[in-house]
Design an enzyme around this catalytic site. Sequence first.
Site, PDB file in Angstrom:
ATOM      1  N   TYR A  56     -50.382  39.178  13.290  1.00 56.71           N
ATOM      2  CA  TYR A  56     -49.040  39.084  12.403  1.00 56.71           C
ATOM      3  C   TYR A  56     -48.596  40.430  11.914  1.00 56.71           C
ATOM      4  O   TYR A  56     -49.398  41.286  11.601  1.00 56.71           O
ATOM      5  CB  TYR A  56     -49.064  37.808  11.430  1.00 56.71           C
ATOM      6  CG  TYR A  56     -47.895  37.390  11.094  1.00 56.71           C
ATOM      7  CD1 TYR A  56     -46.857  37.054  11.774  1.00 56.71           C
ATOM      8  CD2 TYR A  56     -47.445  37.613   9.654  1.00 56.71           C
ATOM      9  CE1 TYR A  56     -45.746  36.633  11.540  1.00 56.71           C
ATOM     10  CE2 TYR A  56     -46.090  37.117   9.188  1.00 56.71           C
ATOM     11  CZ  TYR A  56     -45.295  36.623  10.252  1.00 56.71           C
ATOM     12  OH  TYR A  56     -44.003  36.308   9.781  1.00 56.71           O
ATOM     13  N   ASN A 154     -38.101  22.972  21.096  1.00 59.42           N
ATOM     14  CA  ASN A 154     -38.896  22.049  20.665  1.00 59.42           C
ATOM     15  C   ASN A 154     -39.918  22.466  19.628  1.00 59.42           C
ATOM     16  O   ASN A 154     -40.725  21.814  19.353  1.00 59.42           O
ATOM     17  CB  ASN A 154     -40.002  21.439  21.961  1.00 59.42           C
ATOM     18  CG  ASN A 154     -40.652  22.441  22.673  1.00 59.42           C
ATOM     19  OD1 ASN A 154     -39.934  23.599  22.840  1.00 59.42           O
ATOM     20  ND2 ASN A 154     -41.733  22.103  22.919  1.00 59.42           N
ATOM     21  N   SER A 155     -39.635  23.675  19.282  1.00 62.11           N
ATOM     22  CA  SER A 155     -40.564  24.218  18.158  1.00 62.11           C
ATOM     23  C   SER A 155     -40.065  23.875  16.884  1.00 62.11           C
ATOM     24  O   SER A 155     -38.972  23.086  16.634  1.00 62.11           O
ATOM     25  CB  SER A 155     -40.558  25.679  18.292  1.00 62.11           C
ATOM     26  OG  SER A 155     -39.415  26.219  17.868  1.00 62.11           O
ATOM     27  N   VAL A 157     -39.009  25.491  14.370  1.00 59.66           N
ATOM     28  CA  VAL A 157     -37.476  26.112  14.024  1.00 59.66           C
ATOM     29  C   VAL A 157     -36.396  25.403  14.927  1.00 59.66           C
ATOM     30  O   VAL A 157     -35.396  25.279  14.489  1.00 59.66           O
ATOM     31  CB  VAL A 157     -37.621  27.767  13.976  1.00 59.66           C
ATOM     32  CG1 VAL A 157     -36.158  28.283  14.040  1.00 59.66           C
ATOM     33  CG2 VAL A 157     -38.361  28.419  13.182  1.00 59.66           C
ATOM     34  N   PHE A 266     -34.576  39.159  13.615  1.00 60.41           N
ATOM     35  CA  PHE A 266     -34.852  38.380  12.163  1.00 60.41           C
ATOM     36  C   PHE A 266     -36.092  38.083  11.946  1.00 60.41           C
ATOM     37  O   PHE A 266     -36.852  37.482  12.662  1.00 60.41           O
ATOM     38  CB  PHE A 266     -33.812  36.972  12.130  1.00 60.41           C
ATOM     39  CG  PHE A 266     -34.130  36.479  10.756  1.00 60.41           C
ATOM     40  CD1 PHE A 266     -33.253  36.587   9.913  1.00 60.41           C
ATOM     41  CD2 PHE A 266     -34.899  35.438  10.985  1.00 60.41           C
ATOM     42  CE1 PHE A 266     -33.573  36.031   8.776  1.00 60.41           C
ATOM     43  CE2 PHE A 266     -35.025  34.454   9.645  1.00 60.41           C
ATOM     44  CZ  PHE A 266     -34.192  34.997   8.532  1.00 60.41           C
TER      45      PHE A 266
END
Length: 332
Positions: A56, A154-155, A157, A266
């Site tokens: 990450y 389908n996530s 978010v 973003f």
Amino acid sequence: MTTMLKAQYNERGPVPQAVIAAVPFERPTLSQGQALVAVLAAPINPSDVLTLTGQYGILPPLPAVGGSEGVGRVVELGPDTQGPAIGQTVLLPAGSGTWATHLVAPAARLIPLPNGADPQQLAMLTVNPPTASLLLSDFATLQPGDWVIQNSANSGVGSYVVQLAKLRGLKTVNIVRRESAIAGVLVQGGDVVLVDGDDLAERVKAATAGAPIKLGIDAVGGKATMRLAGTLTESAVVVNYGALSGEPCIVSPRELVFRDVSLKGFWLARWFRTTPQPQQFALLTELAGLIAAGKLSTPIQASYDVAQIKEAVAAAAAGERQGKILIVPAQA
């Protein structure tokens, strides 16, 4: 008293569940300005799994406690500390290590939430709902009746994008990567749901009767970004917020040069760093109200106690889930 547990990791590695374990800790002594909060629920997000594997964008110093968001109940305030009342449901500060039975947080950073609302739905307030809201509002000027297209629909978010778009009078084209994901997106309120593929632009045009689409929301990267760009009208925007494909975004010169389609990025963590706290609180409070009213929700596949953290992380890292994995401490 119930044993306090936290899901701690001392290293990072390719198998996320292998590096984290539930460890006990003593009830902390509070200083002025601090609050002790009993965690009610905390989700496992893709970014949390990537943090465990070291992939990450922001990696906390080790050792660390997993979990980037969640909700809790105030159980104690430090000496001479003002803050939400004992017993109040609160939103936990982002990145505060929420996979635990209890945590200590600055009382001033706790946002009161409706006590009667579902804590498991409120637990997912900090990351996905504001991401979806800002993706819809900050990159294109949209009016009721306009179309938006997104992949990874389908996530987590993606689900909130569908719901918030509908609340704002927008229509959504939703792209998924497998047939089995179509039904779930339709249930959430998606207007059009299509499986990604090389002829995407033609199928989108047919499904929308050629309506102009000014905003594309991309969580996949790679060639999926270019397929999304090809569905947009001239001078539209693709905003990327993830790389599920593991590949860099690809957009052809045809889209960038001849059709003036732009590609932007973003990252919610940057928004939290650069946005004044009152503005953050205002958005989160608005979204919490929608969740409390039952107007925003996301499917939950399973919940696990902190003691089951290895099983929980393994479930969250697996493919083809139908909802979120939550940490719900037993005493909650």
